[in-house]
Motif scaffolding. Structure first.
Motif, PDB file in Angstrom:
ATOM      1  N   TYR A  13       0.829  -1.207   0.000  1.00  0.00           N
ATOM      2  CA  TYR A  13       0.000   0.000   0.000  1.00  0.00           C
ATOM      3  C   TYR A  13       0.867   1.263   0.000  1.00  0.00           C
ATOM      4  O   TYR A  13       0.420   2.318   0.413  1.00  0.00           O
ATOM      5  CB  TYR A  13      -0.895   0.020   1.246  1.00  0.00           C
ATOM      6  N   PHE A  14       2.125   1.158  -0.450  1.00  0.00           N
ATOM      7  CA  PHE A  14       3.047   2.279  -0.265  1.00  0.00           C
ATOM      8  C   PHE A  14       2.719   3.493  -1.139  1.00  0.00           C
ATOM      9  O   PHE A  14       3.211   4.576  -0.877  1.00  0.00           O
ATOM     10  CB  PHE A  14       4.482   1.821  -0.509  1.00  0.00           C
ATOM     11  N   GLY A  15       1.931   3.306  -2.191  1.00  0.00           N
ATOM     12  CA  GLY A  15       1.535   4.453  -3.017  1.00  0.00           C
ATOM     13  C   GLY A  15       0.292   5.158  -2.485  1.00  0.00           C
ATOM     14  O   GLY A  15      -0.143   6.158  -3.046  1.00  0.00           O
ATOM     15  N   TYR A  16      -0.270   4.658  -1.383  1.00  0.00           N
ATOM     16  CA  TYR A  16      -1.492   5.221  -0.818  1.00  0.00           C
ATOM     17  C   TYR A  16      -1.138   6.372   0.125  1.00  0.00           C
ATOM     18  O   TYR A  16      -0.004   6.469   0.548  1.00  0.00           O
ATOM     19  CB  TYR A  16      -2.251   4.136  -0.041  1.00  0.00           C
ATOM     20  N   PRO A  17      -2.042   7.276   0.513  1.00  0.00           N
ATOM     21  CA  PRO A  17      -3.476   7.206   0.237  1.00  0.00           C
ATOM     22  C   PRO A  17      -3.822   7.597  -1.195  1.00  0.00           C
ATOM     23  O   PRO A  17      -3.116   8.396  -1.817  1.00  0.00           O
ATOM     24  CB  PRO A  17      -4.078   8.214   1.220  1.00  0.00           C
ATOM     25  N   VAL A  18      -4.912   7.028  -1.689  1.00  0.00           N
ATOM     26  CA  VAL A  18      -5.456   7.404  -2.989  1.00  0.00           C
ATOM     27  C   VAL A  18      -6.976   7.550  -2.861  1.00  0.00           C
ATOM     28  O   VAL A  18      -7.584   7.030  -1.921  1.00  0.00           O
ATOM     29  CB  VAL A  18      -5.122   6.373  -4.087  1.00  0.00           C
ATOM     30  N   ASN A  19      -7.545   8.241  -3.812  1.00  0.00           N
ATOM     31  CA  ASN A  19      -8.983   8.477  -3.802  1.00  0.00           C
ATOM     32  C   ASN A  19      -9.725   7.176  -4.124  1.00  0.00           C
ATOM     33  O   ASN A  19      -9.506   6.583  -5.181  1.00  0.00           O
ATOM     34  CB  ASN A  19      -9.306   9.555  -4.844  1.00  0.00           C
ATOM     35  N   ALA A  20     -10.560   6.732  -3.216  1.00  0.00           N
ATOM     36  CA  ALA A  20     -11.360   5.524  -3.445  1.00  0.00           C
ATOM     37  C   ALA A  20     -12.693   5.949  -4.059  1.00  0.00           C
ATOM     38  O   ALA A  20     -13.536   6.530  -3.381  1.00  0.00           O
ATOM     39  CB  ALA A  20     -11.588   4.765  -2.151  1.00  0.00           C
ATOM     40  N   ALA A  21     -12.844   5.683  -5.348  1.00  0.00           N
ATOM     41  CA  ALA A  21     -14.045   6.078  -6.082  1.00  0.00           C
ATOM     42  C   ALA A  21     -14.986   4.881  -6.194  1.00  0.00           C
ATOM     43  O   ALA A  21     -14.611   3.745  -5.885  1.00  0.00           O
ATOM     44  CB  ALA A  21     -13.648   6.571  -7.470  1.00  0.00           C
ATOM     45  N   ILE A  22     -16.207   5.143  -6.625  1.00  0.00           N
ATOM     46  CA  ILE A  22     -17.133   4.043  -6.935  1.00  0.00           C
ATOM     47  C   ILE A  22     -17.374   4.044  -8.437  1.00  0.00           C
ATOM     48  O   ILE A  22     -17.792   5.054  -9.010  1.00  0.00           O
ATOM     49  CB  ILE A  22     -18.468   4.177  -6.178  1.00  0.00           C
ATOM     50  N   VAL A  70     -18.789   4.529 -15.449  1.00  0.00           N
ATOM     51  CA  VAL A  70     -18.773   5.866 -14.831  1.00  0.00           C
ATOM     52  C   VAL A  70     -17.914   5.792 -13.577  1.00  0.00           C
ATOM     53  O   VAL A  70     -18.035   4.846 -12.794  1.00  0.00           O
ATOM     54  CB  VAL A  70     -20.198   6.340 -14.452  1.00  0.00           C
ATOM     55  N   ILE A  71     -17.016   6.770 -13.411  1.00  0.00           N
ATOM     56  CA  ILE A  71     -16.236   6.896 -12.175  1.00  0.00           C
ATOM     57  C   ILE A  71     -16.889   7.980 -11.338  1.00  0.00           C
ATOM     58  O   ILE A  71     -17.056   9.111 -11.810  1.00  0.00           O
ATOM     59  CB  ILE A  71     -14.791   7.326 -12.495  1.00  0.00           C
ATOM     60  N   ASN A  72     -17.257   7.627 -10.104  1.00  0.00           N
ATOM     61  CA  ASN A  72     -17.930   8.564  -9.199  1.00  0.00           C
ATOM     62  C   ASN A  72     -17.022   8.870  -8.014  1.00  0.00           C
ATOM     63  O   ASN A  72     -16.654   7.958  -7.266  1.00  0.00           O
ATOM     64  CB  ASN A  72     -19.227   7.929  -8.678  1.00  0.00           C
ATOM     65  N   PHE A  73     -16.635  10.125  -7.869  1.00  0.00           N
ATOM     66  CA  PHE A  73     -15.784  10.541  -6.747  1.00  0.00           C
ATOM     67  C   PHE A  73     -16.690  10.892  -5.562  1.00  0.00           C
ATOM     68  O   PHE A  73     -17.588  11.733  -5.679  1.00  0.00           O
ATOM     69  CB  PHE A  73     -14.905  11.719  -7.168  1.00  0.00           C
ATOM     70  N   MET A  74     -16.434  10.223  -4.446  1.00  0.00           N
ATOM     71  CA  MET A  74     -17.366  10.259  -3.322  1.00  0.00           C
ATOM     72  C   MET A  74     -16.853  11.106  -2.160  1.00  0.00           C
ATOM     73  O   MET A  74     -15.665  11.031  -1.810  1.00  0.00           O
ATOM     74  CB  MET A  74     -17.608   8.837  -2.810  1.00  0.00           C
ATOM     75  N   PRO A  75     -17.727  11.874  -1.519  1.00  0.00           N
ATOM     76  CA  PRO A  75     -17.316  12.636  -0.335  1.00  0.00           C
ATOM     77  C   PRO A  75     -17.049  11.701   0.844  1.00  0.00           C
ATOM     78  O   PRO A  75     -17.676  10.640   0.965  1.00  0.00           O
ATOM     79  CB  PRO A  75     -18.515  13.541  -0.066  1.00  0.00           C
TER      80      PRO A  75
END
Ligand SMILES: Cc1cc2nc3c(=O)[nH]c(=O)nc-3n(C[C@H](O)[C@H](O)[C@H](O)COP(=O)(O)O)c2cc1C
Length: 185
Positions: A13-22, A70-75
């Motif tokens: 997981y060394f490249g994280y954090p990353v945006n977790a999308a749905i 569709v990529i959805n960026f979530m709050p």
């Protein structure tokens, strides 16, 4: 400081954090959603976006058949939903009814757009390639939807309005709310 060197590598997981999308997709009346940490822009003009989907996920053949997603960026206030959508398979459950996920129709694709997303990219697949246990699908972005209040005039996210859902790996998430300015010149 001393570092650990490992040549017999596993998954890290060394490249994280990353945006977790749905990611949402739809093929022949079957609609599904899955959580996605491995995704990025491939080209800005034209705007192309790539997603890496496990070859065993229920989602994989739905994207392959429909050539859309569709990529959805979530709050971050919906981080719990992001975790749950990534913790079960459309093979077993209808995630939309199970989790009460609200959607609106895509404007250019058959896949739905998540109402709770602060931004969504509607994509049409232009390329695909297998890498190990995942498959890369690169989509041409046919339409973008976003909440106007979530972004500043320069197009960057306004962290006073919305926090992105950042995954650290496993079941851990980060809520990052501080903006820092580093001029490039
Ligand atoms: C935070 C998070 C990030 C994930 N990132 C990915 C990813 O980038 N690619 C992938 O194939 N699966 C990823 N997963 C796992 C899928 O979301 C999970 O396997 C899901 O159950 C697949 O759903 P499906 O079988 O309905 O397609 C992630 C899960 C979580 C919780």
């Amino acid at each position: 400081l001393a570092k650990i060197v490992q040549t017999d590598v596993e998954s890290y997981y060394f490249g994280y954090p990353v945006n977790a999308a749905i990611l949402t997709c739809s093929s022949q009346g079957v609609v599904n959603a899955m959580t996605l940490a491995w995704h990025t822009t491939f080209s800005s003009v034209p705007l192309q976006y790539g997603v890496l989907i496990s070859r065993t996920n229920f989602t994989n053949p739905l994207i392959a058949e429909s050539s859309e997603f569709v990529i959805n960026f979530m709050p971050a206030k919906h981080a719990d939903l992001v975790a749950k959508v990534g913790g079960c398979s459309g093979n077993d459950v209808d995630k939309f009814s199970t989790f009460g996920i609200q959607t609106t129709p895509g404007s250019t694709v058959g896949a739905p757009v998540l109402s709770a997303a602060y931004a969504s990219y509607e994509c049409k697949v232009v390329d695909r390639k297998i890498y190990g246990d995942h498959e890369l699908f690169v989509g041409q972005v046919a339409a973008v939807q976003w909440e106007e209040s979530a972004f500043s005039e320069d197009g960057t996210i306004d962290l006073e309005q919305v926090l992105p859902t950042l995954t650290l790996g496993e079941d851990l998430y980060a809520h990052v709310s501080k903006t820092v300015h580093h001029p490039r010149r």
